[in-house]
Design a protein around this motif. Structure first.
Motif, PDB file in Angstrom:
ATOM      1  N   PHE A   1      30.466  44.890  42.899  1.00  0.00           N
ATOM      2  CA  PHE A   1      29.609  44.008  41.845  1.00  0.00           C
ATOM      3  C   PHE A   1      30.223  42.316  41.956  1.00  0.00           C
ATOM      4  N   TYR A   2      29.505  41.579  41.735  1.00  0.00           N
ATOM      5  CA  TYR A   2      29.508  40.061  41.533  1.00  0.00           C
ATOM      6  C   TYR A   2      29.077  39.435  40.405  1.00  0.00           C
ATOM      7  N   ALA A   3      29.948  38.392  39.921  1.00  0.00           N
ATOM      8  CA  ALA A   3      29.475  37.718  38.959  1.00  0.00           C
ATOM      9  C   ALA A   3      28.243  36.864  39.412  1.00  0.00           C
ATOM     10  N   ASP A   4      27.416  36.541  38.637  1.00  0.00           N
ATOM     11  CA  ASP A   4      26.054  35.758  39.115  1.00  0.00           C
ATOM     12  C   ASP A   4      26.577  34.406  39.771  1.00  0.00           C
ATOM     13  N   PHE A   5      27.411  33.790  39.263  1.00  0.00           N
ATOM     14  CA  PHE A   5      27.912  32.293  39.676  1.00  0.00           C
ATOM     15  C   PHE A   5      28.437  32.589  41.034  1.00  0.00           C
ATOM     16  N   VAL A   6      28.770  33.608  41.441  1.00  0.00           N
ATOM     17  CA  VAL A   6      29.407  33.797  42.873  1.00  0.00           C
ATOM     18  C   VAL A   6      28.596  34.378  43.950  1.00  0.00           C
ATOM     19  N   LYS A   7      27.298  35.002  43.549  1.00  0.00           N
ATOM     20  CA  LYS A   7      26.514  35.666  44.371  1.00  0.00           C
ATOM     21  C   LYS A   7      25.836  34.770  45.494  1.00  0.00           C
ATOM     22  N   GLY A   8      26.142  35.252  46.921  1.00  0.00           N
ATOM     23  CA  GLY A   8      25.798  34.393  47.761  1.00  0.00           C
ATOM     24  C   GLY A   8      26.820  33.579  48.377  1.00  0.00           C
ATOM     25  N   ARG A   9      27.876  33.208  47.718  1.00  0.00           N
ATOM     26  CA  ARG A   9      28.951  32.435  48.108  1.00  0.00           C
ATOM     27  C   ARG A   9      30.242  33.249  48.396  1.00  0.00           C
ATOM     28  N   PHE A  10      30.606  34.130  47.577  1.00  0.00           N
ATOM     29  CA  PHE A  10      31.804  35.033  47.764  1.00  0.00           C
ATOM     30  C   PHE A  10      31.576  36.469  47.952  1.00  0.00           C
ATOM     31  N   THR A  11      32.406  36.914  48.966  1.00  0.00           N
ATOM     32  CA  THR A  11      32.258  38.358  49.218  1.00  0.00           C
ATOM     33  C   THR A  11      33.685  38.967  49.157  1.00  0.00           C
ATOM     34  N   ILE A  12      33.763  40.245  48.937  1.00  0.00           N
ATOM     35  CA  ILE A  12      34.742  40.995  48.932  1.00  0.00           C
ATOM     36  C   ILE A  12      34.728  42.168  49.957  1.00  0.00           C
ATOM     37  N   ALA A  13      35.962  42.355  50.607  1.00  0.00           N
ATOM     38  CA  ALA A  13      36.026  43.357  51.619  1.00  0.00           C
ATOM     39  C   ALA A  13      37.460  44.141  51.274  1.00  0.00           C
ATOM     40  N   ARG A  14      37.473  45.453  51.413  1.00  0.00           N
ATOM     41  CA  ARG A  14      38.608  46.323  51.438  1.00  0.00           C
ATOM     42  C   ARG A  14      39.133  46.900  52.722  1.00  0.00           C
ATOM     43  N   ASP A  15      40.242  46.720  52.993  1.00  0.00           N
ATOM     44  CA  ASP A  15      40.899  47.329  54.217  1.00  0.00           C
ATOM     45  C   ASP A  15      41.862  48.434  53.588  1.00  0.00           C
ATOM     46  N   THR A  16      41.217  49.826  53.589  1.00  0.00           N
ATOM     47  CA  THR A  16      41.833  50.741  53.017  1.00  0.00           C
ATOM     48  C   THR A  16      43.198  51.110  54.039  1.00  0.00           C
ATOM     49  N   ALA A  17      43.279  50.823  55.268  1.00  0.00           N
ATOM     50  CA  ALA A  17      44.497  51.180  55.957  1.00  0.00           C
ATOM     51  C   ALA A  17      45.641  50.196  55.835  1.00  0.00           C
ATOM     52  N   GLU A  18      45.233  49.093  55.479  1.00  0.00           N
ATOM     53  CA  GLU A  18      46.147  47.827  55.158  1.00  0.00           C
ATOM     54  C   GLU A  18      46.473  47.782  53.606  1.00  0.00           C
ATOM     55  N   ASN A  19      45.792  48.385  52.864  1.00  0.00           N
ATOM     56  CA  ASN A  19      45.892  48.422  51.407  1.00  0.00           C
ATOM     57  C   ASN A  19      45.594  47.142  50.835  1.00  0.00           C
ATOM     58  N   THR A  20      44.609  46.480  51.306  1.00  0.00           N
ATOM     59  CA  THR A  20      44.505  44.904  51.079  1.00  0.00           C
ATOM     60  C   THR A  20      42.859  44.864  50.580  1.00  0.00           C
ATOM     61  N   MET A  21      42.617  43.949  49.752  1.00  0.00           N
ATOM     62  CA  MET A  21      41.362  43.501  49.200  1.00  0.00           C
ATOM     63  C   MET A  21      41.329  42.067  49.277  1.00  0.00           C
ATOM     64  N   THR A  22      40.219  41.530  50.468  1.00  0.00           N
ATOM     65  CA  THR A  22      40.038  40.151  50.388  1.00  0.00           C
ATOM     66  C   THR A  22      38.964  39.459  49.917  1.00  0.00           C
ATOM     67  N   LEU A  23      38.920  38.348  49.232  1.00  0.00           N
ATOM     68  CA  LEU A  23      37.843  37.816  48.532  1.00  0.00           C
ATOM     69  C   LEU A  23      37.799  36.497  49.526  1.00  0.00           C
ATOM     70  N   HIS A  24      36.475  36.484  50.038  1.00  0.00           N
ATOM     71  CA  HIS A  24      36.057  35.382  50.859  1.00  0.00           C
ATOM     72  C   HIS A  24      35.416  34.460  49.988  1.00  0.00           C
ATOM     73  N   MET A  25      35.657  33.206  50.070  1.00  0.00           N
ATOM     74  CA  MET A  25      34.934  32.375  49.123  1.00  0.00           C
ATOM     75  C   MET A  25      34.441  31.251  50.030  1.00  0.00           C
ATOM     76  N   ASN A  26      33.219  30.834  50.037  1.00  0.00           N
ATOM     77  CA  ASN A  26      32.487  29.886  50.758  1.00  0.00           C
ATOM     78  C   ASN A  26      31.689  29.133  49.719  1.00  0.00           C
ATOM     79  N   SER A  27      31.362  27.872  50.324  1.00  0.00           N
ATOM     80  CA  SER A  27      30.499  26.817  49.466  1.00  0.00           C
ATOM     81  C   SER A  27      31.389  26.599  48.357  1.00  0.00           C
ATOM     82  N   LEU A  28      32.626  26.471  48.461  1.00  0.00           N
ATOM     83  CA  LEU A  28      33.387  26.081  47.022  1.00  0.00           C
ATOM     84  C   LEU A  28      32.980  24.937  46.401  1.00  0.00           C
TER      85      LEU A  28
END
Length: 127
Positions: free
Chosen positions: A58-85
């Motif tokens: 799920f994404y807020a409308d104001f970040v759609k197309g700019r932010f993406t999230i990715a989960r690494d289950t093995a590393e127990n991490t969640m990354t928020l990639h933010m572009n066009s800030l």
């Protein structure tokens, strides 16, 4: 589960930044993990979330197309990639987690749904 957010910093408008949320003390894949942010003088607002099943993002409308999230289950991490800030993205960013499962996805947009919170990480976007 304990959460720790990192990766904040100062970036120019149009630039990119990636935030990381690390989980410990629990099985990360059992949790829906979300990102929220709070700008000075404003309320906490939803940014993005990844359901525990990995089936929904799920994404807020104001970040759609700019932010993406990715989960690494093995590393127990969640990354928020933010572009066009933008300067409007300047805020303290928090990651949060819940083991709750909801048919109505609107729950995942609400801060009150999340039981576990990491400390915030500051993102500043200069114009």
């Amino acid at each position: 589960v304990q959460l720790q957010a990192s990766g904040g910093g100062l970036v120019q408008a149009g630039g990119s930044l990636s935030l990381s949320c690390s989980g410990s003390g629990g099985i990360f894949s059992d949790y829906t993990v979300g990102w929220f942010r709070q700008a000075p003088g404003k309320e906490l607002e939803f940014v993005a979330a990844d359901s525990w099943s990995g089936q929904y993002i799920f994404y807020a409308d104001f970040v759609k197309g700019r932010f993406t999230i990715a989960r690494d289950t093995a590393e127990n991490t969640m990354t928020l990639h933010m572009n066009s800030l933008k300067p409007a993205d300047t805020a303290v960013y928090y990651c949060a987690a819940t083991r709750g499962s909801y048919v109505d996805s609107r729950h995942y947009y609400l801060a009150g749904t999340y039981d576990y919170w990491g400390q915030g990480t500051q993102v500043t976007v200069s114009s």
